[in-house]
Design a protein around this motif. Structure first.
Motif, PDB file in Angstrom:
ATOM      1  N   LEU A 135      43.547  44.157  45.766  1.00  0.00           N
ATOM      2  CA  LEU A 135      44.593  43.157  45.523  1.00  0.00           C
ATOM      3  C   LEU A 135      44.314  41.877  46.306  1.00  0.00           C
ATOM      4  O   LEU A 135      44.443  40.763  45.773  1.00  0.00           O
ATOM      5  CB  LEU A 135      45.956  43.728  45.922  1.00  0.00           C
ATOM      6  N   TYR A 138      41.554  39.948  44.636  1.00  0.00           N
ATOM      7  CA  TYR A 138      42.048  39.256  43.444  1.00  0.00           C
ATOM      8  C   TYR A 138      42.779  37.978  43.836  1.00  0.00           C
ATOM      9  O   TYR A 138      42.615  36.923  43.204  1.00  0.00           O
ATOM     10  CB  TYR A 138      43.001  40.170  42.662  1.00  0.00           C
ATOM     11  N   VAL A 139      43.610  38.061  44.883  1.00  0.00           N
ATOM     12  CA  VAL A 139      44.380  36.897  45.327  1.00  0.00           C
ATOM     13  C   VAL A 139      43.443  35.774  45.765  1.00  0.00           C
ATOM     14  O   VAL A 139      43.640  34.606  45.400  1.00  0.00           O
ATOM     15  CB  VAL A 139      45.340  37.287  46.474  1.00  0.00           C
ATOM     16  N   ASP A 143      43.116  32.301  43.858  1.00  0.00           N
ATOM     17  CA  ASP A 143      43.473  31.108  44.613  1.00  0.00           C
ATOM     18  C   ASP A 143      42.344  30.082  44.556  1.00  0.00           C
ATOM     19  O   ASP A 143      42.602  28.876  44.473  1.00  0.00           O
ATOM     20  CB  ASP A 143      43.777  31.491  46.068  1.00  0.00           C
ATOM     21  N   ALA A 196      42.151  35.912  35.449  1.00  0.00           N
ATOM     22  CA  ALA A 196      42.602  37.252  35.815  1.00  0.00           C
ATOM     23  C   ALA A 196      41.945  38.316  34.943  1.00  0.00           C
ATOM     24  O   ALA A 196      41.545  39.382  35.427  1.00  0.00           O
ATOM     25  CB  ALA A 196      44.121  37.337  35.700  1.00  0.00           C
ATOM     26  N   VAL A 201      41.809  41.999  36.606  1.00  0.00           N
ATOM     27  CA  VAL A 201      43.069  42.276  37.302  1.00  0.00           C
ATOM     28  C   VAL A 201      43.885  43.284  36.493  1.00  0.00           C
ATOM     29  O   VAL A 201      44.159  43.039  35.312  1.00  0.00           O
ATOM     30  CB  VAL A 201      43.886  40.984  37.497  1.00  0.00           C
ATOM     31  N   GLN A 205      49.229  44.855  38.519  1.00  0.00           N
ATOM     32  CA  GLN A 205      49.121  44.041  39.729  1.00  0.00           C
ATOM     33  C   GLN A 205      49.312  42.553  39.458  1.00  0.00           C
ATOM     34  O   GLN A 205      49.513  41.777  40.386  1.00  0.00           O
ATOM     35  CB  GLN A 205      47.754  44.258  40.396  1.00  0.00           C
ATOM     36  N   ILE A 209      50.597  39.580  42.157  1.00  0.00           N
ATOM     37  CA  ILE A 209      49.785  38.439  42.583  1.00  0.00           C
ATOM     38  C   ILE A 209      50.528  37.136  42.332  1.00  0.00           C
ATOM     39  O   ILE A 209      50.526  36.232  43.173  1.00  0.00           O
ATOM     40  CB  ILE A 209      48.431  38.463  41.855  1.00  0.00           C
ATOM     41  N   ILE A 212      53.116  36.639  45.069  1.00  0.00           N
ATOM     42  CA  ILE A 212      52.527  36.210  46.342  1.00  0.00           C
ATOM     43  C   ILE A 212      52.215  34.723  46.317  1.00  0.00           C
ATOM     44  O   ILE A 212      52.585  33.965  47.232  1.00  0.00           O
ATOM     45  CB  ILE A 212      51.250  37.020  46.642  1.00  0.00           C
TER      46      ILE A 212
END
Length: 315
Positions: A135, A138-139, A143, A196, A201, A205, A209, A212
């Motif tokens: 996770l 992925y973030v 980003d 994604a 992804v 999830q 994301i 967040i």
């Protein structure tokens, strides 16, 4: 504990769907859309949670130590409308569902040749056994993608014409995060959803994301006189760091501080401003007044008009 929270949340979404949404779909003869609307419900609930958490965290801080105070807060109320319309997750979900269908068709076609498209977890197998680490990866990757999308929004005149709706706000608060032209939101959703899917992804999830990143953006837009210090400013985008990006001198193609969550991308690509300890006024100097203080609909119309001017060379 994490698994327990997700399990309880899944049970709640299931109950909400079967008790409320499913009977309505059945009555309207729309059960063909049941799967897609179930996913939308997941996004919508996450969006509402995001709104609540952002308000609980940011509003007291804005009241305690604001950069600016205003008697007339009508422009802020317009931003609340933007947030409610955006946080239900319609555009990110639409892009993800549509692209997911396209990807399934493409993968099925490619599978006939014996080729299997790689994903992040297939390229790095240990991530399969560490979901929280996956996770986080992925973030970070998403980003990074958001940093470049943000730079392109300022780089290309036609895209800046749409993105200027976001920058036109002269009363910037944590609600301003979702103040975007609807066409800009569509482009952002397609960009985010495509990336994604590219890195694999998991659908479950994806809303986490989004939550967040959106909480981080709410905090960075907040009307708070706050810095994270010389070290913290280089780890996470702060209200001071991002306000410099929204400052009048940074509008358009000469901007700084494009990062969404991590300022490391600005540092790596030479667009960081860590030095100025100021909180400048915000807005778009060359924008019409309605772009800042008009209604939601008025701002959308002006955004389309500015887009047309940019495309025809009159802007």
């Amino acid at each position: 504990m994490i698994d327990g929270i997700f399990s309880a949340y899944g049970d709640f979404i299931g109950w909400l769907y079967t008790a409320g949404l499913q009977p309505m779909l059945y009555a309207l003869g729309m059960m063909d859309y049941a799967d897609d609307l179930y996913r939308w419900l997941d996004f919508a609930v996450f969006g509402l949670i995001g709104i609540i958490v952002s308000w609980v965290v940011c509003r007291p801080l804005e009241a305690a130590n604001p950069v600016e105070r205003w008697e007339n807060r009508d422009p802020v109320h317009t931003d609340i409308i933007y947030t409610v319309l955006s946080r239900v997750g319609v555009f990110p979900l639409l892009a993800f569902v549509l692209l997911n269908g396209a990807q399934s068709w493409l993968e099925g076609t490619i599978a006939n040749t014996g080729f299997v498209a790689p994903t992040l977890e297939s390229l790095v197998p240990p991530l399969r056994d560490h979901p929280l680490l996956a996770l986080a990866c992925y973030v970070v990757i998403l980003d990074f993608g958001e940093y470049w999308r943000h730079r392109f929004q300022h780089r290309f005149g036609w895209w800046w014409a749409l993105h200027s709706v976001h920058h036109a706000q002269t009363q910037m608060t944590f609600w301003t995060d979702d103040r975007n032209h609807i066409l800009d939101d569509v482009l952002a959703a397609l960009w985010f959803g495509a990336l994604a899917l590219l890195i694999g992804v998991p659908l479950g999830q994806f809303p986490v994301i989004l939550l967040i990143l959106r909480l981080a953006e709410s905090m960075s837009h907040a009307n708070i006189r706050m810095s994270y210090g010389s070290v913290g400013e280089r780890l996470v985008v702060s209200p001071r760091f991002h306000r410099l990006h929204h400052g009048l001198l940074s509008a358009g193609q000469t901007g700084k501080n494009y990062g969404v969550l991590l300022p490391v991308w600005d540092w790596m690509f030479g667009t960081a401003d860590f030095d100025r300890r100021v909180y400048p006024p915000t807005g778009v100097p060359d924008g019409p007044e309605g772009l800042a203080t008009g209604s939601w609909f008025r701002q959308q119309v002006l955004g389309v008009r500015r887009l047309a001017q940019a495309l025809t060379g009159r802007g």
